[in-house]
Scaffold this motif. Sequence first.
Motif, short mmCIF file in Angstrom:
data_model
loop_
_atom_site.label_atom_id
_atom_site.label_comp_id
_atom_site.label_asym_id
_atom_site.label_seq_id
_atom_site.Cartn_x
_atom_site.Cartn_y
_atom_site.Cartn_z
N LYS A 117 -22.17 -0.99 4.36
CA LYS A 117 -22.45 0.06 5.32
C LYS A 117 -21.36 0.08 6.38
O LYS A 117 -20.76 -0.95 6.70
N ASP A 118 -21.09 1.28 6.92
CA ASP A 118 -19.95 1.40 7.83
C ASP A 118 -20.11 0.54 9.08
O ASP A 118 -19.12 0.04 9.62
N GLU A 119 -21.34 0.32 9.56
CA GLU A 119 -21.50 -0.49 10.76
C GLU A 119 -21.11 -1.95 10.52
O GLU A 119 -20.84 -2.70 11.46
N THR A 120 -21.07 -2.34 9.24
CA THR A 120 -20.70 -3.71 8.90
C THR A 120 -19.27 -4.01 9.32
O THR A 120 -18.94 -5.13 9.70
N LEU A 121 -18.38 -2.99 9.26
CA LEU A 121 -16.98 -3.29 9.54
C LEU A 121 -16.64 -3.45 10.99
O LEU A 121 -15.61 -4.03 11.31
N MET A 122 -17.48 -2.92 11.89
CA MET A 122 -17.09 -2.81 13.29
C MET A 122 -16.66 -4.13 13.95
O MET A 122 -15.65 -4.16 14.65
N PRO A 123 -17.36 -5.24 13.75
CA PRO A 123 -16.91 -6.49 14.40
C PRO A 123 -15.53 -6.96 13.94
O PRO A 123 -14.88 -7.73 14.63
N LEU A 124 -15.10 -6.49 12.76
CA LEU A 124 -13.85 -6.96 12.19
C LEU A 124 -12.64 -6.11 12.56
O LEU A 124 -11.50 -6.55 12.40
N LEU A 125 -12.87 -4.92 13.06
CA LEU A 125 -11.75 -4.02 13.33
C LEU A 125 -10.79 -4.58 14.37
O LEU A 125 -9.57 -4.38 14.28
N GLU A 126 -11.32 -5.30 15.36
CA GLU A 126 -10.44 -5.85 16.39
C GLU A 126 -9.57 -6.97 15.84
O GLU A 126 -8.59 -7.36 16.49
N ARG A 127 -9.91 -7.50 14.68
CA ARG A 127 -9.10 -8.55 14.03
C ARG A 127 -8.16 -7.95 12.99
O ARG A 127 -7.39 -8.68 12.35
N THR A 128 -8.22 -6.63 12.81
CA THR A 128 -7.51 -5.99 11.71
C THR A 128 -6.11 -5.55 12.11
O THR A 128 -5.93 -4.75 13.04
N THR A 129 -5.12 -6.05 11.39
CA THR A 129 -3.74 -5.62 11.58
C THR A 129 -3.51 -4.26 10.91
O THR A 129 -2.88 -3.38 11.48
N LEU A 130 -4.06 -4.12 9.70
CA LEU A 130 -3.89 -2.87 8.94
C LEU A 130 -5.18 -2.55 8.19
O LEU A 130 -5.63 -3.34 7.36
N LEU A 131 -5.76 -1.39 8.50
CA LEU A 131 -6.95 -0.89 7.81
C LEU A 131 -6.51 0.08 6.73
O LEU A 131 -5.63 0.92 6.97
N THR A 132 -7.10 -0.02 5.52
CA THR A 132 -6.61 0.78 4.39
C THR A 132 -7.69 1.66 3.76
O THR A 132 -8.03 1.50 2.59
N PRO A 133 -8.24 2.62 4.47
CA PRO A 133 -9.25 3.50 3.89
C PRO A 133 -8.64 4.55 2.97
O PRO A 133 -7.50 4.97 3.16
N ASN A 134 -9.43 5.01 1.98
CA ASN A 134 -9.02 6.19 1.23
C ASN A 134 -9.44 7.43 2.03
O ASN A 134 -9.97 7.32 3.15
N LEU A 135 -9.21 8.61 1.48
CA LEU A 135 -9.48 9.84 2.22
C LEU A 135 -10.95 9.96 2.63
O LEU A 135 -11.25 10.32 3.78
N ALA A 136 -11.86 9.63 1.71
CA ALA A 136 -13.29 9.74 2.01
C ALA A 136 -13.71 8.70 3.05
O ALA A 136 -14.48 8.99 3.98
N GLU A 137 -13.21 7.47 2.91
CA GLU A 137 -13.57 6.41 3.85
C GLU A 137 -13.02 6.69 5.24
O GLU A 137 -13.71 6.47 6.25
N ALA A 138 -11.79 7.20 5.33
CA ALA A 138 -11.20 7.52 6.63
C ALA A 138 -12.01 8.58 7.35
O ALA A 138 -12.26 8.50 8.56
N ALA A 139 -12.43 9.61 6.60
CA ALA A 139 -13.23 10.67 7.20
C ALA A 139 -14.58 10.14 7.67
O ALA A 139 -15.02 10.42 8.79
#
Length: 244
Positions: A117-139
Amino acid sequence: MTRVLIIAGTDSSGGAGLTRDTATATTLGCTVAPVVTAVTVQTHKQLHDITPIPPEVISAQIRAAAESDRISAVKLGMIGSAQAAQEIADALGRFCPNTPVVFDPVLRSSSGGVLMKDETLMPLLERTTLLTPNLAEAAHLSGRAESSRPVDLARQGERLQRLGAQAVLIKGGHGSGGTSIDHLFADGHMTRFERPRLPQGRRGTGCTLATALACALGAGASLAEACQQAGDHVHKWIKSAAAA
């Protein structure tokens, strides 16, 4: 030797997840420290079941990997739960504070099953150097309509950076047209990486790209260099399947 800490789930079909990550890193001459977040039961066509690994066990795996040898880069794939994400974020802060982190936000399997689920990623974003979503995930993650227009992708990339990611590579592999275009948003600039679009004859392309990116960053490449090298690797890998 570049050593990549890969935090992801297993895939019993062998097409994605830790199996694909390990195969990619090995091909690129890197070693892998694997951390299992979940065990999935899936075929190439369907996701049947997911068994999450307890968060404290995930954290213990990260600690053991970091204590065993130097970690050059981290690749994040399927996480499993918000609690696990927080545990991973805390562990990375303790054991890999200055290590580049590539996060592939795998919300769904290739067959359409929900992996995260998308809320799962939120704690990790501040540790992320590069996020790699596809078009659907980015939207989805940016709360905007899906689009391949550069102006819309720029807004999505900016939104994802405001949520914590240092840089964002929005992948164009699931788009249309004869050219596949990836867009890198970093340091206030957009960089395009264009390649001829190939038939989708492979599963695990997202895993392959993110792992290749982690290998390149761990070896000292810049973000742009890593995106070029990793994208070229995936393109050749897909092309080899089309020629088989």
